[in-house]
Write a protein that holds these residues in place. Structure first.
Motif, PDB file in Angstrom:
ATOM      1  N   ARG A 181       0.856  -1.186   0.000  1.00 47.62           N
ATOM      2  CA  ARG A 181       0.000   0.000   0.000  1.00 47.62           C
ATOM      3  C   ARG A 181       0.892   1.235   0.000  1.00 47.62           C
ATOM      4  NH1 ARG A 181      -5.222   0.087   1.902  1.00 47.62           N
ATOM      5  NH2 ARG A 181      -6.348  -1.779   1.298  1.00 47.62           N
ATOM      6  N   LEU A 189      -7.234   2.174   9.444  1.00 44.63           N
ATOM      7  CA  LEU A 189      -8.427   1.480   8.932  1.00 44.63           C
ATOM      8  C   LEU A 189      -9.474   1.261  10.018  1.00 44.63           C
ATOM      9  CD1 LEU A 189      -6.902  -1.255   6.621  1.00 44.63           C
ATOM     10  CD2 LEU A 189      -8.126   0.777   5.923  1.00 44.63           C
ATOM     11  N   ALA A 192     -11.730   4.001   9.365  1.00 43.25           N
ATOM     12  CA  ALA A 192     -12.170   4.151   7.978  1.00 43.25           C
ATOM     13  C   ALA A 192     -13.509   3.440   7.800  1.00 43.25           C
ATOM     14  CB  ALA A 192     -11.134   3.559   7.027  1.00 43.25           C
ATOM     15  N   TYR A 196     -13.335  -1.217   3.497  1.00 40.79           N
ATOM     16  CA  TYR A 196     -11.911  -1.357   3.186  1.00 40.79           C
ATOM     17  C   TYR A 196     -11.240  -2.462   3.979  1.00 40.79           C
ATOM     18  CZ  TYR A 196     -12.586   3.093   0.909  1.00 40.79           C
ATOM     19  OH  TYR A 196     -13.036   4.088   0.090  1.00 40.79           O
ATOM     20  N   SER A 197     -11.880  -2.954   5.028  1.00 41.27           N
ATOM     21  CA  SER A 197     -11.248  -4.018   5.824  1.00 41.27           C
ATOM     22  C   SER A 197     -12.177  -5.213   6.014  1.00 41.27           C
ATOM     23  CB  SER A 197     -10.800  -3.457   7.166  1.00 41.27           C
ATOM     24  OG  SER A 197     -11.841  -2.769   7.791  1.00 41.27           O
ATOM     25  N   LYS A 220      -6.987   4.957  -2.233  1.00 40.80           N
ATOM     26  CA  LYS A 220      -7.088   5.981  -1.180  1.00 40.80           C
ATOM     27  C   LYS A 220      -8.361   5.731  -0.390  1.00 40.80           C
ATOM     28  CE  LYS A 220      -3.958   9.380  -2.737  1.00 40.80           C
ATOM     29  NZ  LYS A 220      -3.476  10.709  -2.365  1.00 40.80           N
ATOM     30  N   VAL A 221      -8.198   5.675   0.920  1.00 43.18           N
ATOM     31  CA  VAL A 221      -9.272   5.225   1.798  1.00 43.18           C
ATOM     32  C   VAL A 221     -10.142   6.408   2.199  1.00 43.18           C
ATOM     33  CG1 VAL A 221      -9.726   4.253   4.071  1.00 43.18           C
ATOM     34  CG2 VAL A 221      -7.941   3.314   2.660  1.00 43.18           C
ATOM     35  N   LYS A 222     -11.451   6.141   2.271  1.00 46.87           N
ATOM     36  CA  LYS A 222     -12.382   7.180   2.702  1.00 46.87           C
ATOM     37  C   LYS A 222     -12.645   6.999   4.186  1.00 46.87           C
ATOM     38  CE  LYS A 222     -16.507   9.410   0.896  1.00 46.87           C
ATOM     39  NZ  LYS A 222     -17.714   9.212   0.097  1.00 46.87           N
ATOM     40  N   ILE A 244      -4.886   8.265   2.656  1.00 48.02           N
ATOM     41  CA  ILE A 244      -6.170   8.811   3.098  1.00 48.02           C
ATOM     42  C   ILE A 244      -6.675   9.816   2.069  1.00 48.02           C
ATOM     43  CG2 ILE A 244      -7.253  10.271   4.833  1.00 48.02           C
ATOM     44  CD1 ILE A 244      -5.516   8.944   6.916  1.00 48.02           C
ATOM     45  N   GLU A 245      -7.938   9.656   1.733  1.00 45.01           N
ATOM     46  CA  GLU A 245      -8.560  10.602   0.806  1.00 45.01           C
ATOM     47  C   GLU A 245      -8.778  11.935   1.509  1.00 45.01           C
ATOM     48  OE1 GLU A 245     -12.796  10.613  -1.257  1.00 45.01           O
ATOM     49  OE2 GLU A 245     -11.578   8.849  -1.801  1.00 45.01           O
TER      50      GLU A 245
END
Lengths: 314, 355
Positions: A181, A189, A192, A196-197, A220-222, A244-245
């Motif tokens: 990543r 996470l 998040a 995503y997880s 990119k994680v929201k 990170i977004e």
């Protein structure tokens, strides 16, 4: 003005992921938001001149190019970053124990962000075996103390398990998806969104060619809205969070905030002895990697056969 | 008043050498020598001092009979580090590594000779006991004074960095020059470890005594303070021995009753259970047999007495405690009993019916 030549040797945990693109022995720190956004890569800290135009050339690398990736492949073989805890005899004894354990179990190469499945012999579980699948969030520790955490969401509840890498109760470690990543620490996470997880527990492993480069997942994680459990920008080992977004209502400088990058005064960054103590020099690294490469060559054929036998069984 | 005397005789952190002891370090540390003279000294050092001159005779190498009244010599070790090991149950334990580096017996005194040397305060403690002086980590003699280097002439050794005096019985006397190894102890034995703890300097009350402190909110000054000291002793002032800020650490402490889990015979390293051996990594510590009654040595399982002498048969590299899982062995697997299998099957059946 000609500034003094500085060689920075970086420990694997403190390195941002983009450092892999160049050699490990060169000196750099990520300079603000310039490099990656413009596609230039990393810039040198003290001088921006390229290597060819330097008045004082950088010294030759001690570690050959074949062994450069060993630092990231086997991060637990480096001695600890604290100089108070280092000892040569202790590291030799510890490495012998680790290699003896590796004869009995196939510990594959994996990185933060890759998906693993671990089976453990557990006296309290039904059938005395328990299996867990999840994404590797974090790796920490050195030597026999090294461990990694897996995260998954089962029945709408987040579960994290931390395994010791050299625990003799571990039966097998399967790599189901090998990738990297943007960040070296994915503990954010927790705050998040759950998509995503979440991974199905009966996920099938992906096939990949041997010797192929490990892909980087640029997702990119929201994140969930504030407040979070911990302020993830402050705690990070990296100088910036890449995965990170960008959020509404958070300024840009807040993403780059870090404690580790900050100096107390202007001249602290030129303190060579401070860096020498906190990092591990190449002279100390080279015998470790040579020993490991010899070990790899001696056991590669045996492990290949074992992996093929496993695949045929399925 | 009792605390006063206790500190006087068993000092917490300051120990000055006695005035009748020999001066240790040489005055001129770096003598100006030519290359030929330097070479002559190095050659002389290697030929005469690299190995002990007087090899102890064979008649003393025979093992004696151990009795529960007899006391053995101890060892000087360096704390190398801490790392985990696993038991056969799957339990994780931490072990400290203690390296026994270059230990030799330098001198021994009978009980009659030692009785004349004992200072007045220790006359009851060392009554009827003999004494052995042990040194660790030999060094170049040019760094030390002539008087200090002369102590090692009888043993035929170079001067040592560290010396201790160990009270022993008359059975356990050894000739000067005998080497001591880590196999003086065995895995499974219980041991006392003595050393200086880590120094923290002058510390406040929160770090030194684990006080709670207060709330760091806005303008209060109630953050890391001890609070009220109290009117004790009929309003004469605070009680004696009140916990207050002061110097923390670097005290002389013993850890009693520690188990030995593993011994490396090649590097002379002792693995001891628990991470709480006093001192930082690299500090010296001293290892003796326990004084705890329940964990003392017994006649059924007597130790090597007076010490371990290397025989013709070579020992294996690693000696383990029977409970410890070796890293060479295969992974730990637990086996189900019949009861547990039945319970698991019935549980599955009940779950099916409920659905």
């Amino acid at each position: 003005m000609v500034l003094p030549r500085v060689i920075k040797l970086i420990h694997s945990y403190n390195v941002p992921l983009y450092c892999q693109l160049r050699s490990a022995s060169r000196s750099w720190i990520y300079k603000g938001g310039k490099g990656i956004d413009k596609g230039k890569g990393f810039s040198f800290t003290y001088t921006s001149t390229p290597d060819d135009k330097r008045q004082i050339p950088l010294s030759q690398k001690l570690i050959p190019e074949e062994l450069e990736s060993m630092r990231l492949k086997y991060p637990e073989f480096l001695p600890s970053t604290k100089p108070e805890h280092r000892n040569k005899i202790k590291t030799v004894l510890e490495h012998n124990d680790m290699l003896q354990r590796r004869n009995n179990i196939d510990i594959p190469e994996f990185y933060v962000g890759s998906i693993l499945a671990v089976t453990v012999s557990d006296p309290n579980a039904a059938g005395k075996i328990s299996r867990f699948l999840g994404i590797c969030i974090f790796r920490e520790g050195t030597g026999l103390n090294s461990c990694f955490t897996l995260r998954n969401i089962v029945d709408r509840e987040g579960i994290e398990i931390r395994y010791d890498l050299y625990n003799p109760t571990i039966r097998s470690i399967e790599v189901i998806k090998l990738e990297k990543r943007l960040d070296q620490d994915l503990r954010y996470l927790r705050d998040a969104e759950p998509q995503y997880s979440t991974f199905p527990l009966d996920m099938e492993p992906e096939l990949r060619k041997e010797g192929a480069p490990v892909p980087v997942n640029p997702i990119k994680v929201k994140m969930l809205p504030l407040p979070w459990s911990i302020d993830w920008f402050k705690i990070r080992y990296q100088h910036q969070t890449y995965g990170i977004e960008k959020m509404r209502g958070v300024w840009e400088y807040y993403y780059k905030r870090s404690v580790h990058n900050r100096h107390h005064n202007e001249y602290e960054q030129f303190d060579l002895m401070k860096e020498y103590r906190s990092h591990i020099p190449e002279d100390a690294q080279l015998p470790i990697w040579n020993k490991l490469s010899d070990y790899e060559k001696s056991t590669s054929e045996i492990k290949k056969k074992a992996r093929r036998a496993k695949m045929i069984k399925r | 008043m009792s605390a006063f005397f206790k500190n006087l005789y068993n000092k917490r952190r300051t120990t000055h050498p006695f005035r009748w002891w020999i001066k240790r370090k040489a005055d001129s540390f770096k003598p100006e020598l030519t290359k030929d003279n330097q070479k002559f000294i190095d050659d002389y050092f290697q030929t005469n001092f690299s190995t002990p001159l007087i090899v102890p005779d064979l008649f003393n190498k025979s093992q004696k009979v151990w009795t529960p009244e007899s006391r053995r010599v101890g060892l000087i070790a360096r704390k190398i580090g801490v790392y985990p090991m696993w038991l056969k149950d799957g339990q994780r334990i931490l072990t400290t590594l203690l390296q026994v580096n270059d230990n030799h017996v330098i001198k021994c005194y009978n009980s009659e000779q030692f009785a004349n040397q004992v200072i007045h305060q220790d006359r009851y403690r060392y009554q009827g006991l003999a004494c052995a002086i042990i040194g660790a980590e030999s060094d170049h003699f040019i760094k030390y004074s002539a008087g200090y280097a002369g102590l090692f002439v009888e043993a035929g050794l170079p001067p040592k960095k560290k010396l201790t005096k160990v009270p022993i019985t008359d059975d356990a006397l050894l000739p000067p020059g005998t080497p001591l190894y880590a196999t003086h102890f065995r895995p499974g034995d219980w041991v006392d470890i003595f050393g200086l703890t880590i120094e923290h300097g002058f510390q406040g009350v929160v770090k030194r005594w684990d006080f709670a402190g207060g709330h760091p909110i806005n303008t209060t000054k109630w953050k890391r303070r001890p609070g009220a000291i109290g009117h004790g002793r009929r309003a004469g002032g605070p009680h004696k021995g009140k916990k207050m800020p002061g110097h923390m650490g670097r005290e002389r402490k013993t850890l009693n009753g520690v188990e030995i889990m593993r011994i490396n015979t090649k590097e002379n390293v002792i693995y001891v259970r628990g991470p709480a051996v006093p001192g930082e990594t690299g500090n010296f510590c001293y290892i003796f047999d326990t004084k705890i009654i329940e964990k003392k040595l017994t006649e059924k399982n007597p130790p090597p007495f007076p010490t371990y002498f290397p025989g013709d048969n070579e020992l294996p590299v690693d000696l383990y405690h029977p409970d410890v899982h070796r890293f060479e062995d295969e992974t730990i697997q637990f086996v189900e009993t019949e009861k547990e299998q039945q319970q698991r099957r019935t549980g599955a059946k009940i779950a099916k019916i409920r659905k």
